[in-house]
Design a protein around this motif. Structure first.
Motif, PDB file in Angstrom:
ATOM      1  N   ILE A   8      -2.036  18.310  -8.235  1.00  0.00           N
ATOM      2  CA  ILE A   8      -1.073  18.863  -8.567  1.00  0.00           C
ATOM      3  C   ILE A   8       0.620  18.210  -8.402  1.00  0.00           C
ATOM      4  CG2 ILE A   8       0.170  21.147  -8.718  1.00  0.00           C
ATOM      5  CD1 ILE A   8      -2.473  22.529  -8.481  1.00  0.00           C
ATOM      6  N   ASP A   9       0.680  18.024  -6.913  1.00  0.00           N
ATOM      7  CA  ASP A   9       1.932  17.493  -6.466  1.00  0.00           C
ATOM      8  C   ASP A   9       1.617  15.821  -5.879  1.00  0.00           C
ATOM      9  OD1 ASP A   9       0.678  17.880  -4.149  1.00  0.00           O
ATOM     10  OD2 ASP A   9       1.739  19.332  -3.252  1.00  0.00           O
ATOM     11  N   GLY A  10       0.523  15.375  -5.821  1.00  0.00           N
ATOM     12  CA  GLY A  10       0.598  14.070  -5.795  1.00  0.00           C
ATOM     13  C   GLY A  10       1.214  13.081  -6.263  1.00  0.00           C
ATOM     14  N   PRO A  11       1.593  13.009  -7.844  1.00  0.00           N
ATOM     15  CA  PRO A  11       2.582  12.347  -8.384  1.00  0.00           C
ATOM     16  C   PRO A  11       3.876  12.520  -8.193  1.00  0.00           C
ATOM     17  CG  PRO A  11       0.490  12.862  -9.981  1.00  0.00           C
ATOM     18  CD  PRO A  11       0.322  13.854  -8.706  1.00  0.00           C
ATOM     19  N   ALA A  12       4.322  13.863  -7.909  1.00  0.00           N
ATOM     20  CA  ALA A  12       5.435  14.118  -7.522  1.00  0.00           C
ATOM     21  C   ALA A  12       5.812  13.463  -5.986  1.00  0.00           C
ATOM     22  CB  ALA A  12       5.897  15.692  -7.371  1.00  0.00           C
ATOM     23  N   ALA A  13       4.979  13.417  -5.199  1.00  0.00           N
ATOM     24  CA  ALA A  13       5.049  12.920  -3.941  1.00  0.00           C
ATOM     25  C   ALA A  13       5.216  11.400  -4.009  1.00  0.00           C
ATOM     26  CB  ALA A  13       3.763  13.116  -2.995  1.00  0.00           C
ATOM     27  N   ILE A  14       4.583  10.761  -4.692  1.00  0.00           N
ATOM     28  CA  ILE A  14       4.638   9.285  -5.018  1.00  0.00           C
ATOM     29  C   ILE A  14       5.916   9.002  -5.730  1.00  0.00           C
ATOM     30  CG2 ILE A  14       3.703   7.179  -6.522  1.00  0.00           C
ATOM     31  CD1 ILE A  14       0.821   8.665  -6.382  1.00  0.00           C
ATOM     32  N   HIS A  15       6.555   9.686  -6.516  1.00  0.00           N
ATOM     33  CA  HIS A  15       7.781   9.503  -7.110  1.00  0.00           C
ATOM     34  C   HIS A  15       8.899   9.645  -6.021  1.00  0.00           C
ATOM     35  CE1 HIS A  15       6.680   9.002 -11.290  1.00  0.00           C
ATOM     36  NE2 HIS A  15       6.000  10.071 -11.298  1.00  0.00           N
ATOM     37  N   SER A  22       8.212  -0.749  -6.876  1.00  0.00           N
ATOM     38  CA  SER A  22       6.705  -0.905  -6.418  1.00  0.00           C
ATOM     39  C   SER A  22       5.840  -1.030  -7.843  1.00  0.00           C
ATOM     40  CB  SER A  22       6.385   0.260  -5.659  1.00  0.00           C
ATOM     41  OG  SER A  22       7.219   0.507  -4.508  1.00  0.00           O
ATOM     42  N   THR A  23       4.667  -1.700  -7.237  1.00  0.00           N
ATOM     43  CA  THR A  23       3.543  -1.625  -8.250  1.00  0.00           C
ATOM     44  C   THR A  23       2.547  -0.705  -7.494  1.00  0.00           C
ATOM     45  OG1 THR A  23       3.876  -3.920  -8.488  1.00  0.00           O
ATOM     46  CG2 THR A  23       1.773  -3.088  -8.960  1.00  0.00           C
ATOM     47  N   ILE A  24       1.965   0.065  -8.331  1.00  0.00           N
ATOM     48  CA  ILE A  24       1.199   1.231  -7.933  1.00  0.00           C
ATOM     49  C   ILE A  24      -0.431   1.010  -8.344  1.00  0.00           C
ATOM     50  CG2 ILE A  24       0.518   3.591  -8.166  1.00  0.00           C
ATOM     51  CD1 ILE A  24       3.358   2.986  -7.152  1.00  0.00           C
ATOM     52  N   HIS A  25      -1.096   1.026  -7.103  1.00  0.00           N
ATOM     53  CA  HIS A  25      -2.619   0.602  -7.539  1.00  0.00           C
ATOM     54  C   HIS A  25      -3.140   2.206  -6.904  1.00  0.00           C
ATOM     55  CE1 HIS A  25      -2.861  -3.702  -6.445  1.00  0.00           C
ATOM     56  NE2 HIS A  25      -1.558  -3.303  -7.214  1.00  0.00           N
ATOM     57  N   THR A  26      -4.211   2.832  -7.627  1.00  0.00           N
ATOM     58  CA  THR A  26      -4.836   4.236  -7.712  1.00  0.00           C
ATOM     59  C   THR A  26      -6.076   3.875  -8.094  1.00  0.00           C
ATOM     60  OG1 THR A  26      -4.233   5.127  -9.746  1.00  0.00           O
ATOM     61  CG2 THR A  26      -2.486   5.324  -7.824  1.00  0.00           C
ATOM     62  N   ASP A  27      -6.993   5.134  -7.915  1.00  0.00           N
ATOM     63  CA  ASP A  27      -8.277   5.257  -8.551  1.00  0.00           C
ATOM     64  C   ASP A  27      -7.852   5.830  -9.780  1.00  0.00           C
ATOM     65  OD1 ASP A  27      -7.937   7.944  -7.764  1.00  0.00           O
ATOM     66  OD2 ASP A  27      -9.349   7.917  -6.452  1.00  0.00           O
TER      67      ASP A  27
END
Length: 84
Positions: A8-15, A22-27
């Motif tokens: 829920i808040d993971g993408p907000a924390a990334i932003h 940056s270049t983002i790598h995720t699963d």
């Protein structure tokens, strides 16, 4: 104090915490889909569901993996306060 970062808040924390260049790598966790449009380096995914944990990006030397971030999160989890 530790804040739970989940779908829920993971993408907000990334932003909030990651430099826009940056270049983002995720699963392949669904809430991360589309996050690359906010980062100059884009977003690259490894597909754990199909046994993919690292791969070379085309003919480049760049490796796509989420292992480093997962390792960092594991270390943070080990150092959580006892009352968390």
């Amino acid at each position: 104090m530790f804040v739970r970062v989940d779908g829920i808040d993971g993408p907000a924390a990334i932003h909030e915490c990651v430099d826009p260049s940056s270049t983002i790598h995720t699963d392949d966790f669904m809430p991360y889909r589309g996050i690359g449009k906010h980062f100059e380096g884009g977003h690259f995914i490894v597909d754990h569901k199909h046994g993919e944990y690292v791969r070379r990006l085309g003919d480049t030397d760049m490796l796509v993996t989420s292992n480093e971030a997962e390792s960092d999160f594991a270390l943070l989890g080990r150092h959580r306060p006892a009352d968390a």
